[in-house]
Motif scaffolding. Sequence first.
Motif, mmCIF file in Angstrom:
data_model
loop_
_atom_site.group_PDB
_atom_site.id
_atom_site.type_symbol
_atom_site.label_atom_id
_atom_site.label_comp_id
_atom_site.label_asym_id
_atom_site.label_seq_id
_atom_site.Cartn_x
_atom_site.Cartn_y
_atom_site.Cartn_z
ATOM 1 N N TYR A 1 -9.103 11.330 -2.279
ATOM 2 C CA TYR A 1 -8.405 10.764 -1.341
ATOM 3 C C TYR A 1 -6.873 11.343 -1.609
ATOM 4 O O TYR A 1 -6.413 11.153 -2.513
ATOM 5 N N LEU A 2 -6.514 12.176 -0.536
ATOM 6 C CA LEU A 2 -4.969 12.843 -0.752
ATOM 7 C C LEU A 2 -3.834 12.187 -0.237
ATOM 8 O O LEU A 2 -4.040 11.809 1.015
ATOM 9 N N VAL A 3 -2.832 11.872 -0.979
ATOM 10 C CA VAL A 3 -1.818 11.431 -0.159
ATOM 11 C C VAL A 3 -0.582 12.316 -0.367
ATOM 12 O O VAL A 3 -0.618 13.338 -1.439
ATOM 13 N N PRO A 4 0.353 12.283 0.543
ATOM 14 C CA PRO A 4 1.683 13.613 0.538
ATOM 15 C C PRO A 4 2.259 13.123 -0.720
ATOM 16 O O PRO A 4 2.567 12.364 -1.290
ATOM 17 N N SER A 5 2.743 14.208 -1.303
ATOM 18 C CA SER A 5 3.702 14.334 -2.325
ATOM 19 C C SER A 5 4.947 14.188 -2.119
ATOM 20 O O SER A 5 5.807 13.970 -3.194
ATOM 21 N N GLY B 1 0.729 -1.247 0.196
ATOM 22 C CA GLY B 1 -0.139 -0.158 -0.096
ATOM 23 C C GLY B 1 0.903 1.201 -0.013
ATOM 24 O O GLY B 1 2.174 1.176 0.116
ATOM 25 N N GLY B 2 0.370 2.395 -0.524
ATOM 26 C CA GLY B 2 1.026 3.660 -0.277
ATOM 27 C C GLY B 2 0.902 4.379 0.974
ATOM 28 O O GLY B 2 0.576 3.773 2.328
ATOM 29 N N ASP B 3 1.440 5.655 0.772
ATOM 30 C CA ASP B 3 1.111 6.430 2.087
ATOM 31 C C ASP B 3 0.036 6.633 2.639
ATOM 32 O O ASP B 3 -1.064 6.869 1.922
ATOM 33 N N LEU B 4 -0.306 6.754 4.108
ATOM 34 C CA LEU B 4 -1.734 7.216 4.565
ATOM 35 C C LEU B 4 -1.995 8.711 4.221
ATOM 36 O O LEU B 4 -1.124 9.431 4.697
ATOM 37 N N GLY B 5 -3.341 8.755 3.691
ATOM 38 C CA GLY B 5 -3.360 10.145 3.297
ATOM 39 C C GLY B 5 -4.679 10.620 4.018
ATOM 40 O O GLY B 5 -5.077 10.049 5.272
ATOM 41 N N ARG B 6 -5.614 11.436 3.622
ATOM 42 C CA ARG B 6 -6.892 11.680 4.057
ATOM 43 C C ARG B 6 -7.869 12.044 3.030
ATOM 44 O O ARG B 6 -7.456 12.208 1.759
ATOM 45 N N VAL B 7 -9.031 11.930 3.292
ATOM 46 C CA VAL B 7 -10.139 12.292 2.508
ATOM 47 C C VAL B 7 -10.573 13.545 2.544
ATOM 48 O O VAL B 7 -10.744 13.951 3.693
ATOM 49 N N ASP B 8 -10.701 14.350 1.380
ATOM 50 C CA ASP B 8 -11.163 15.592 1.410
ATOM 51 C C ASP B 8 -12.288 15.951 0.303
ATOM 52 O O ASP B 8 -12.385 14.970 -0.709
ATOM 53 N N LEU B 9 -13.056 16.926 0.560
ATOM 54 C CA LEU B 9 -14.052 17.140 -0.397
ATOM 55 C C LEU B 9 -13.626 18.067 -1.405
ATOM 56 O O LEU B 9 -13.333 19.288 -1.162
#
Length: 341
Positions: free
Chosen positions: A197-201, A180-188
């Motif tokens: 779903y946003l993941v760190p760049s 799996g990738g990096d843990l991100g967050r859900v944003d509207l």
Amino acid sequence: TRSGGLALPGLTSNAQQGAAAVPQVSEKMTTIVITTQKIPRGSVITESVIATLAYPEKDLVPGTFFTDPNAILNKQAKYDLEARIPITEGMLVTGQVGSYAAFQIPKGYVAVSIPITKLTAVSFAPVVGDHVNIIASIMVVDIDQNTQSRLPNKTGDAIPPRGATEGDPGSLTVTTSSGGGDLGRVDLDPTLNQPVYLVPSENQRPRLVSQMVIQDAIVLRVGDFPTNDLAKTSGVEPTPAPDAAGGEATPPPTPSMITLIVRPQDAITLNYLMLSEAKLSLALRSAGDIDPAAVEAVTLQYLFQTYNIPNPPKTAFSLEPRKDTLEFSGSSAPAPTAIPQ
């Protein structure tokens, strides 16, 4: 003579003649041993640095001063002895006296060495006896408190437990798979009105903080201590040998360490900071200034708020060419120009 009472030269009264005839009682004398020159700590006492001096025997307290020079030969000075002072038992020691540096440290303090460069040591301005402050700069990142690993966490696929069926014994635990990738967050998304779903760049950026952790440390040594035993115990260092080719003494090497006198707790603090690879730098104090200074730690937020630095607004124009790093023009030395043959 005139009857006014003036005496002629050469004539004295009977009382004066009687007083002059009283014999003087000679005072019994002894000898004490004194230094004839300054004797550095740890130096061996030889006949060339001592002498005897007459001293009234009635004033000599037994066991105070040495009276026999042979009794102190080949002993060592316990500390620096000035010239022309009587020598007592407490000034001498037989055998190893310890390092000269240890006697320069006040009681209740310790000495600790830290690495320095020209930039972190005020261009090598501090010398023995100067007072300095120590500034520590560290990088801070967020971590997972349970795993003690750097955030963001990695994600994995979780397979829930399943019941047993014919030909399948089932599973009683959750199984995970990597990849799996990096843990991100859900944003509207405000435009599509859809969750994304946003993941760190990039990896988490450390946050820099600087603080003056120790104040009023005393410089004990700049550079390495001498390695020969005489210099270690006496503090007298040998004169650098002249260069065979040029006839001049070899210049001392650029110091890479500085030894400071600090409190025991401060020594532990410096040890922790060095092991954690914090960057340490020195600030030279004014001569005679030992008062503590009230200071605040410096962060990016402190810098912007205290010095009224604005967050640059986003504009529809920019500079050309693009600049991603800062460098003063002419900061690097130009390449030497070849001389025409």
